[in-house]
Design a protein around this motif. Sequence first.
Motif, PDB file in Angstrom:
ATOM      1  N   LEU A  43      24.574  -6.661 -16.667  1.00 22.41           N
ATOM      2  CA  LEU A  43      24.242  -8.017 -17.120  1.00 22.41           C
ATOM      3  C   LEU A  43      25.479  -8.761 -17.619  1.00 22.41           C
ATOM      4  CD1 LEU A  43      20.849  -7.438 -18.946  1.00 22.41           C
ATOM      5  CD2 LEU A  43      21.242  -8.470 -16.706  1.00 22.41           C
ATOM      6  N   SER A  44      26.387  -8.054 -18.264  1.00 18.98           N
ATOM      7  CA  SER A  44      27.622  -8.706 -18.719  1.00 18.98           C
ATOM      8  C   SER A  44      28.465  -9.164 -17.540  1.00 18.98           C
ATOM      9  CB  SER A  44      28.438  -7.753 -19.589  1.00 18.98           C
ATOM     10  OG  SER A  44      27.738  -7.456 -20.770  1.00 18.98           O
ATOM     11  N   ALA A  46      27.244  -9.889 -14.544  1.00 19.65           N
ATOM     12  CA  ALA A  46      26.505 -10.918 -13.812  1.00 19.65           C
ATOM     13  C   ALA A  46      26.676 -12.289 -14.458  1.00 19.65           C
ATOM     14  CB  ALA A  46      25.025 -10.559 -13.735  1.00 19.65           C
ATOM     15  N   TRP A  47      26.676 -12.339 -15.782  1.00 22.56           N
ATOM     16  CA  TRP A  47      26.810 -13.622 -16.455  1.00 22.56           C
ATOM     17  C   TRP A  47      28.209 -13.857 -16.983  1.00 22.56           C
ATOM     18  CZ3 TRP A  47      21.767 -11.434 -17.636  1.00 22.56           C
ATOM     19  CH2 TRP A  47      20.738 -12.135 -17.030  1.00 22.56           C
ATOM     20  N   GLN A  49      30.002 -12.457 -19.215  1.00 26.36           N
ATOM     21  CA  GLN A  49      30.067 -12.442 -20.672  1.00 26.36           C
ATOM     22  C   GLN A  49      30.974 -11.300 -21.122  1.00 26.36           C
ATOM     23  OE1 GLN A  49      28.544 -14.623 -22.766  1.00 26.36           O
ATOM     24  NE2 GLN A  49      27.904 -15.729 -20.939  1.00 26.36           N
TER      25      GLN A  49
END
Length: 113
Positions: A43-44, A46-47, A49
């Motif tokens: 998720l990090s 993918a976005w 972040q």
Amino acid sequence: MNVRRNVKPRDLGDWPACLPLAVLFWSWAALITFGPLLLLTLLSAAWAQPMREWSAWARVTLFQVGGVAAVLTPLYFAPGIRRLARAARFALLGLPAAAVALAVLVCLHHTLP
């Protein structure tokens, strides 16, 4: 001379269901252990972040692996479990591995940011 004493005992618990159960239990343990860390990383990325929470999840994963190793190593070498067939032994030890990993995750969830 007793001939039966020289005969190697047959593998106990060598059933066809042991291998799928071993795969199921160890997959569950691996998912509990490494799943949150891999999901956070994914998720990090993918976005785009920064991975600020990565070190806390890595610490929890390290404690999970250490806890599973500390609990299962004496069990693996116990005489009663050593006599089992390999698939039965891994099926039998897979469930405590998942339980220990889940217990460590539940106990250390308050240390996460």
